[in-house]
Design a protein around this motif. Structure first.
Motif, short mmCIF file in Angstrom:
data_model
loop_
_atom_site.label_atom_id
_atom_site.label_comp_id
_atom_site.label_asym_id
_atom_site.label_seq_id
_atom_site.Cartn_x
_atom_site.Cartn_y
_atom_site.Cartn_z
N UNK A 1 -2.62 3.94 -2.54
CA UNK A 1 -3.00 3.11 -3.67
C UNK A 1 -2.44 1.71 -3.45
N UNK A 2 -3.21 0.69 -3.85
CA UNK A 2 -2.78 -0.69 -3.74
C UNK A 2 -3.32 -1.45 -4.95
N UNK A 3 -2.52 -2.37 -5.47
CA UNK A 3 -2.92 -3.15 -6.64
C UNK A 3 -3.13 -4.60 -6.23
N UNK B 1 -11.01 -4.14 1.33
CA UNK B 1 -10.79 -3.28 0.16
C UNK B 1 -11.35 -4.01 -1.06
N UNK B 2 -12.49 -3.55 -1.53
CA UNK B 2 -13.15 -4.20 -2.64
C UNK B 2 -13.79 -5.51 -2.23
N UNK B 3 -14.17 -6.28 -3.24
CA UNK B 3 -14.89 -7.54 -3.01
C UNK B 3 -14.09 -8.75 -3.47
N UNK C 1 -6.56 -1.82 -9.49
CA UNK C 1 -5.91 -0.84 -8.61
C UNK C 1 -6.98 -0.14 -7.80
N UNK C 2 -6.77 -0.08 -6.48
CA UNK C 2 -7.70 0.60 -5.58
C UNK C 2 -7.05 1.86 -5.02
N UNK C 3 -7.85 2.89 -4.88
CA UNK C 3 -7.42 4.12 -4.21
C UNK C 3 -8.18 4.23 -2.90
N UNK C 4 -7.43 4.34 -1.80
CA UNK C 4 -8.00 4.50 -0.46
C UNK C 4 -7.79 5.94 -0.04
N UNK C 5 -8.86 6.67 0.20
CA UNK C 5 -8.76 8.10 0.48
C UNK C 5 -9.51 8.45 1.76
N UNK C 6 -8.90 9.30 2.57
CA UNK C 6 -9.55 9.77 3.79
C UNK C 6 -10.65 10.75 3.41
N UNK D 1 0.87 -1.17 0.00
CA UNK D 1 0.00 0.00 0.00
C UNK D 1 0.91 1.23 0.00
N UNK D 2 0.83 2.03 -1.06
CA UNK D 2 1.76 3.13 -1.25
C UNK D 2 1.03 4.47 -1.19
N UNK D 3 1.70 5.50 -0.67
CA UNK D 3 1.05 6.81 -0.57
C UNK D 3 0.84 7.44 -1.94
N UNK D 4 -0.20 8.23 -2.05
CA UNK D 4 -0.47 9.05 -3.23
C UNK D 4 -0.25 10.50 -2.82
N UNK D 5 0.54 11.23 -3.59
CA UNK D 5 0.88 12.59 -3.18
C UNK D 5 1.98 12.55 -2.13
N UNK D 6 2.48 13.72 -1.79
CA UNK D 6 3.55 13.78 -0.82
C UNK D 6 3.05 13.28 0.54
N UNK D 7 3.81 12.39 1.20
CA UNK D 7 3.37 11.88 2.49
C UNK D 7 3.11 13.01 3.48
N UNK D 8 2.03 12.88 4.22
CA UNK D 8 1.67 13.91 5.20
C UNK D 8 1.46 13.26 6.56
N UNK D 9 1.43 14.06 7.57
CA UNK D 9 1.26 13.58 8.93
C UNK D 9 -0.22 13.35 9.21
#
Length: 415
Positions: free
Chosen positions: A201-203, A179-181, A137-142, A111-119
């Motif tokens: 993001x995770x594939x 994450x998904x089905x 590919x899945x995008x996990x967003x807060x 599972x890799x960050x999208x955008x610059x890593x933030x706190x």
């Protein structure tokens, strides 16, 4: 009776070396590749001898280190086998500084960050009984910020046809999230409060073989080029690769390898046994997705951007110790139609320097599918062009890693 060497009567053999620059002795039965546009380009260092003398006549030269460059194209296709059975041409990717990971069963990427890593920083673990029928590919967003148990995730598949979106999923530190089905579970761990907009993001991948960039322990190749009665050989070779896929056409990878030139000699064309493989897939129904958008694009390109350097040594033959991979600058290109903000704000990617996930696929049948994705694409240019009277962009994107470990700026999965 002797005759001209025919361009069409060409064979290329490629074999990974057990020890760097030690000939691997490729054979036509095991190491022949189906290739096109094969060019052998010698690169000899000419040592000129200049003196002050009454005559203007030049002096004889000497030849120093001798390199050979081999350029050729291959079709982007599988070998018809489902599982961890890489096609024969995929060994070329290893010679371009990529790590091969065999996956006998379905698996997921980190599972890799999208955008610059933030706190706060979030660490992720993956698990589950995985049952994908195609790469997704899945995008996990807060979606809702907050502390553990309060925050909420939205989870979407880059290909909406493969899985339905999930909204307002409870985010609890140390607790797995479905994450998904397709059986994938991802467990986030963090302290403090998540911030709205943080994303990862995770594939999820069927059984197959994955290629990712590496920064050490590179694998070299011996390449043999046979031109209808003559043999060129290079040893200790490394290379770089570009890929181009046009809508409605088969995709091609173009390789360029550089290594030590072995003296030319007469040799019969080897008896070649090529790997069985299905017809190459057409670049269609590609599920191309950039930052959650599905732009109308007529072409996709990728450049591994591998940088090579010569190593000189007074203790080596010709003063040449071999080639070395010293850098990489992967990048890609798209030609999307210009669109309105309501359709998807492509300009925001460039204006904000946004780091966005991208994914696409070549082929959709297991055994003949190549999936490319990256978590960290950034637009570096998007000038307009006229495409049959339709306004398009020539979009250039750089790929980078957003993790301390690195070597994860792109993934090529053959399944």
């Amino acid at each position: 009776m002797s005759g001209a060497l025919l361009v069409g009567r060409t064979a290329l053999l490629a074999k990974l070396e057990t020890s760097f620059d030690v000939p691997a002795n490729p054979t036509g039965a095991l190491d022949a590749l189906l290739i096109d546009n094969c060019i052998y380009d010698p690169d000899f260092k000419t040592l000129e001898r200049k003196f002050h003398k009454p005559s203007l006549s030049p002096n004889p030269i000497r030849v120093g280190r001798k390199l050979g460059k081999v350029k050729f194209d291959v079709e982007v296709a599988g070998n018809g086998l489902v599982g961890a059975s890489p096609p024969r041409w995929a060994r070329l990717l290893k010679g371009c500084g990529m790590l091969e990971t065999l996956r006998a069963a379905p698996s997921s990427s980190p599972v890799l960050p999208v955008g610059m890593p933030s706190s706060p920083r979030v660490s992720w673990a993956t698990s589950g009984t995985l049952v994908p029928t195609a790469p997704v590919v899945y995008i996990i967003k807060v979606a809702t910020g907050g502390s553990s148990g309060t925050a909420k995730f939205d989870i979407t598949a880059a290909d909406p046809d493969l899985d339905a979106p999930q909204t307002a999923v409870a985010a609890t530190s140390g607790t797995a999230v479905d994450v998904g089905t397709k059986g994938l579970k991802c467990t986030p761990t963090w302290t403090g409060s998540l911030v709205e907009g943080q994303a990862w993001v995770v594939a999820l991948m069927p059984a197959g073989v994955t290629y990712t960039p590496r920064s050490s322990d590179f694998e070299s190749l011996t390449l043999g080029v046979y031109y209808d009665g003559g043999q060129h050989m290079i040893t200790g070779s490394f290379g770089t690769m570009t890929m181009k896929a046009n809508a409605g056409e088969d995709a091609k990878m173009s390789f360029e390898f550089t290594g030590r030139h072995v003296d030319y000699q007469d040799a019969p064309l080897p008896t070649t046994i090529f790997e069985d493989q299905p017809l190459p897939p057409i670049f269609e129904n590609a599920k191309l997705n950039l930052a959650g958008m599905q732009p109308v694009a007529d072409a996709f390109t990728f450049d591994a951007g591998v940088g090579l350097a010569e190593r000189s040594s007074v203790n080596a033959d010709d003063g040449f110790l071999g080639m070395r991979i010293v850098s990489r600058a992967p990048r890609m290109g798209l030609t999307p139609e210009a669109q309105t903000v309501a359709e998807g704000n492509l300009w925001e990617l460039a204006e904000q320097g946004m780091i966005a996930p991208f994914s696409t696929r070549i082929g959709n049948s297991l055994g003949n599918c190549v999936h490319f994705w990256t978590p960290g694409a950034q637009v570096t240019g998007m000038p307009y062009r006229d495409k049959n009277g339709i306004r398009n962009h020539e979009m250039a994107l750089a790929l980078s890693s957003l993790t301390g470990a690195g070597d994860d700026e792109y993934f090529i999965h053959i399944c």
